[in-house]
Write an enzyme that holds these catalytic residues in place. Sequence first.
Site, PDB file in Angstrom:
ATOM      1  N   TYR A  89     131.790  99.795 -17.105  1.00  0.00           N
ATOM      2  CA  TYR A  89     132.532  99.369 -15.879  1.00  0.00           C
ATOM      3  C   TYR A  89     133.842  99.910 -15.642  1.00  0.00           C
ATOM      4  CZ  TYR A  89     128.911  95.493 -15.378  1.00  0.00           C
ATOM      5  OH  TYR A  89     127.818  94.895 -15.193  1.00  0.00           O
ATOM      6  N   ARG A  99     122.631  94.638 -22.796  1.00  0.00           N
ATOM      7  CA  ARG A  99     122.202  94.123 -21.488  1.00  0.00           C
ATOM      8  C   ARG A  99     121.281  95.219 -20.689  1.00  0.00           C
ATOM      9  NH1 ARG A  99     124.068  90.889 -17.622  1.00  0.00           N
ATOM     10  NH2 ARG A  99     121.813  90.342 -18.081  1.00  0.00           N
ATOM     11  N   HIS A 150     121.664  96.388 -14.393  1.00  0.00           N
ATOM     12  CA  HIS A 150     121.553  95.422 -13.519  1.00  0.00           C
ATOM     13  C   HIS A 150     122.901  95.622 -12.538  1.00  0.00           C
ATOM     14  CE1 HIS A 150     124.272  93.915 -16.535  1.00  0.00           C
ATOM     15  NE2 HIS A 150     125.209  93.308 -15.826  1.00  0.00           N
ATOM     16  N   TYR A 189     124.352  98.681 -21.226  1.00  0.00           N
ATOM     17  CA  TYR A 189     125.346  98.821 -22.003  1.00  0.00           C
ATOM     18  C   TYR A 189     125.305  97.521 -23.117  1.00  0.00           C
ATOM     19  CZ  TYR A 189     126.937  94.945 -18.965  1.00  0.00           C
ATOM     20  OH  TYR A 189     126.964  93.770 -18.290  1.00  0.00           O
ATOM     21  N   HIS A 245     125.457  93.526  -9.777  1.00  0.00           N
ATOM     22  CA  HIS A 245     125.870  92.111  -9.703  1.00  0.00           C
ATOM     23  C   HIS A 245     125.774  91.810  -8.011  1.00  0.00           C
ATOM     24  CE1 HIS A 245     127.403  90.724 -13.591  1.00  0.00           C
ATOM     25  NE2 HIS A 245     127.401  92.144 -13.701  1.00  0.00           N
TER      26      HIS A 245
END
Lengths: 199, 246
Positions: free
Chosen positions: B114, B163, B166, B153, B168
């Site tokens: 991120y 995870r 995905h 990640y 959000h």
Amino acid sequence: MSEGITPSQTVGPFLGIGLPWPDGPFVVPPGTPDSIVIEGRVLDGDGQPVPDALVETWQADPDGRFDHPDDPRGRAAAHGGFRGFGRSATDPSGNYQIVTLRPGALPCPGGGTEAPHLDVSVFARGLLDRVVTRIYFADEAEANAADPVLASVADPARRATLIAARAGDGGGTAGDGACGRFRFDIRLQGELETVFFDA
Amino acid sequence: MTASDERAAGRLALPRYSSAAGVHPPLDSPGYKSSRLRAPSQPLVPMPQRLTEITGPLLGAERVTAGDADLTTGRGGEPLGERIIVSGRVLDSDGRPVPDTLIEIWQANASGRYAHQVDDHPAPLDPNFTGAGRCVTDSLGRYRFLTIKPGAYPWRNHFNAWRPAHIHFSLFGRAFTQRLVTQMYFPADPLFPLDPIFNSIPDPAARARLISALDMELTQPDWALGYRWDIVLRGRTATVFDTEGK
């Protein structure tokens, strides 16, 4: 009927990429006459600040009206730049801040009156769904005493978690031009845990 | 309150939004470590839907600028990774489209990193990718994003925790009651059985509704794979409250 509804998931720790807006905390533009500041901290079950939360507010205008087609009464007056909606990410100390106008009281569909309030959503890492609470005002004691939502919380200590207290002398600070400040801390868990609602 | 307000109150006919009982994850989900100190310990207090709950911010075009739905341009160069189209409809649980409503998304880059100061996963940042996008649904509730497929990640929930990839999603709908923040996943991710966030949703059928579908109709030949994902918010029914009938 819950059939087909998309389930919630947490906002996670990186909501800062997608959700904060520069004008998010300003339900009314800075310097708007009669604006107030509502501020506080989001705290976890150990009393530690939650630095990665997002607090959102939704409220009526000072006449108790909503700029929305499902408010059958329509608007009584324009309130320059009033958006009704506020959004504030918490800072590293867990602080949030909303600059707004005081909402008016609302008629209940079945009769009676709701005291002036804001609906609040809190999102954070660790919350798999938003939690919903309400902010009422400490200087509206009479209206609060007649409010059906406050009355639904039997324990006076718990009910008190829904009341924002006046903070400071109401002099405002440079930049926000506010004429009143209110403090509303949100305790997600533990002693003095804020009352959360299922609407 | 004025007398006309009182009269109006007696005739308020407000919609009611359906219950989402059993759909959302329980706040207290022990497998998700971050919930332990943040999930409320007291039961939620039931609150009838009144004016504040059946209205909400009607945020739309004024919050979006041209290009916000394209996460792959506007940063100087093209981001690395697999270009994808993510598109679908926003509906309510009665099947009605939700038009003119703001959708905000954010995601990791193709490496699973991120663009956020708190993310210290040692995977490369991409100077051409911030991972934030917005759009407004059209009159039929449709939305469309052009982005990069995010990477999986690691996170520190438990030993060797990863995870599934995905994106959000944040949605407003037309009422406070419809507000939803969730995550969209990709088909057949082998990390699904291992992820406590995905599996916090008690009903497997509800869980499956977070998984997008590869769609060759949406896919643009020689350009980008298409993933379709519809989002369903709580539905509404008109309910008349009439104090005079009491």
